[in-house]
Structures are given as C-alpha cells and as structure tokens.
Design a protein around this motif. Structure first.
Motif, short mmCIF file in Angstrom:
data_model
loop_
_atom_site.label_atom_id
_atom_site.label_comp_id
_atom_site.label_asym_id
_atom_site.label_seq_id
_atom_site.Cartn_x
_atom_site.Cartn_y
_atom_site.Cartn_z
N TYR A 256 -20.38 1.80 -22.74
CA TYR A 256 -21.53 0.92 -22.74
C TYR A 256 -22.59 1.39 -21.81
CZ TYR A 256 -18.33 -2.66 -24.97
OH TYR A 256 -17.51 -3.08 -26.06
N SER A 257 -22.40 1.80 -20.64
CA SER A 257 -23.21 2.44 -19.77
C SER A 257 -23.86 3.79 -20.30
CB SER A 257 -22.55 2.60 -18.38
OG SER A 257 -22.40 1.42 -17.57
N ALA A 258 -23.01 4.34 -21.11
CA ALA A 258 -23.77 5.60 -21.64
C ALA A 258 -24.76 5.28 -22.85
CB ALA A 258 -22.58 6.70 -22.04
N VAL A 259 -24.66 4.31 -23.48
CA VAL A 259 -25.18 3.88 -24.68
C VAL A 259 -26.57 2.96 -23.93
CG1 VAL A 259 -25.48 2.59 -26.65
CG2 VAL A 259 -23.45 3.85 -26.34
N VAL A 260 -26.34 2.14 -23.35
CA VAL A 260 -27.51 1.41 -22.58
C VAL A 260 -27.29 1.15 -21.10
CG1 VAL A 260 -28.61 -1.12 -22.70
CG2 VAL A 260 -27.58 -0.18 -24.84
N PRO A 261 -28.12 1.90 -20.24
CA PRO A 261 -27.78 1.49 -18.75
C PRO A 261 -27.69 0.30 -18.27
CG PRO A 261 -29.65 3.22 -19.39
CD PRO A 261 -29.25 2.49 -20.70
N GLY A 262 -26.73 -0.01 -17.62
CA GLY A 262 -26.63 -1.52 -17.07
C GLY A 262 -25.46 -2.16 -17.91
N LEU A 263 -25.04 -1.84 -19.22
CA LEU A 263 -24.16 -2.64 -20.04
C LEU A 263 -22.90 -2.58 -19.55
CD1 LEU A 263 -24.17 -4.42 -22.79
CD2 LEU A 263 -23.84 -2.37 -23.81
#
Length: 221
Positions: A70-77
C-alpha cells in the motif's frame, strides 16, 4: 394294459411360488431427500461454513506485506492500514519537500545550462539576454551549471530515501502490531547448583507473564 398314477414326492423348496420376487437387502445408508422447493446449493454452502474449523468472527492477521504494498502504491496508505494516521502528513511533507527542491533545482540548472550553451556556440550573433546570468562570465556560468546539476542528483536521492522510509516505516510497524509488548516484567534471584557440583545464584527474568520466555543466568565459583 393299465397305468397306475404314482404319487411323486415334490421337495418343499420346489413348492414355493417362483413368481414372487425375492426380497433384497435394504441400503443401510440413509440419504435425506430435500423438501420440494429447497435450494440445494444454498444448503451445501451453509453446511460448508458450519464446519468446526471455520470461525466466522475471526479477524484476518495484520499483514506487513500489504502495508508495504500500500505504501509503495500510494505514500501514506500503509500508515493508514496500520491505523497510524498521524504519520500520513509527515510522509507527504517529506516527499513533497524533496519534490519541490527537485523541480526548483532542475529549473535553475536548465537556466545556467542554456546560458552556457549560448556563450560557447561560436556564433557572435547569439547573446545571453537573461538578466540573472548575463552579469557573470563563462567560467562562473559553467560552475553554477555543474553545481545545480549536483543539486538535482541530491534531490532525486533524497526523494528516493523519503519514499523508501515511507515503505519501511509501514512494514516495520505492521510487524510490531503482531508483537505482544507486555509491561509484565519480573526478576527473581535464587540459589542453585551448577553442574550438580557448584553452589551459585540463579537470575530468572520473566517478560510478558505466562506466555513469556524466561532467561536464566548463573553465577558461581
């Protein structure tokens, strides 16, 4: 000549009626017949999910792999997946700052690069008319160009680091959510016999109550 009819004895099993069907052994396995109008697929699914191994109220384990993805796709996710919402502004602040410096350094680098190209192209008709670069000589323009080229590289490096820290933070704290950090800490010192020969002291440290492991340290002669 007269023939006398003689009585012929007929066996008992031959006297049975051959037209009567022989009774067959009934199947001992009882197969329930569904009532008319019953959905057999729904019944099979309900029987499947009523297995003793299925726990309908059980929660899925917290997955560090999902947090990293999730963090790789969208930072903070990934931080949102870990329910650490206060870290999301920090992640965007770090990545946004690196992005701003990258854009600004790239713009300044292109300005000095174009100014230096105009000075060394060998055409006397082309002149540097930019008021920010015109007062400087060729060597100063070249040094500024090389310097801001390094700044662009540093901006990219810090951007990659900020993005990587965002992923690492989500992964590490996802692992820590499954770790039982109990405040139950106890220590006990007691006498003991080492190797069945020497009298010494035993230090017993228990962490986390009943489920915790105990570490023993011995001291003696």
């Amino acid at each position: 000549m007269f023939l006398t009819a003689a009585a012929v004895a007929i066996p008992a099993h031959a006297q049975q009626d051959t037209l009567r069907p022989v009774a067959k052994t009934m199947d001992t396995i009882i197969r329930p017949t569904p009532a008319p109008g019953t959905d057999t697929v729904k019944a099979a699914n309900s029987a499947l999910f009523t297995d003793s191994a299925y726990v309908p109220d059980s929660k899925l384990p917290h997955s560090p792999r999902k947090a990293a993805l999730y963090s790789a796709v969208v930072p903070g996710l990934g931080q949102a997946y870990n329910k650490e919402y206060w870290k999301i502004p920090l992640a965007y602040a770090a990545i946004g700052t690196c992005t701003y410096f990258f854009i600004d350094n790239m713009k300044t680098y292109k300005m000095y690069r174009d100014a230096y190209r105009l000075r060394v192209d060998g055409n006397p008709d082309t002149k540097d008319t930019n008021p920010k670069t015109a007062p400087f000589d060729d060597e100063a323009i070249k040094g500024a160009r090389d310097q801001f080229r390094q700044y662009v590289d540093y901006s990219v490096l810090f951007f990659v680091l900020a993005y990587g820290i965002n992923i690492i933070d989500a992964t590490v704290f996802a692992h820590l959510r499954n770790f039982d950090m109990s405040d139950d800490l106890s220590m006990r010192v007691s006498p003991t016999i080492i190797n069945n020969r020497t009298l010494g002291l035993s230090l017993n440290i228990s962490i986390g109550g009943k489920k915790a492991k105990s570490n023993r340290y011995f001291a003696g002669r």
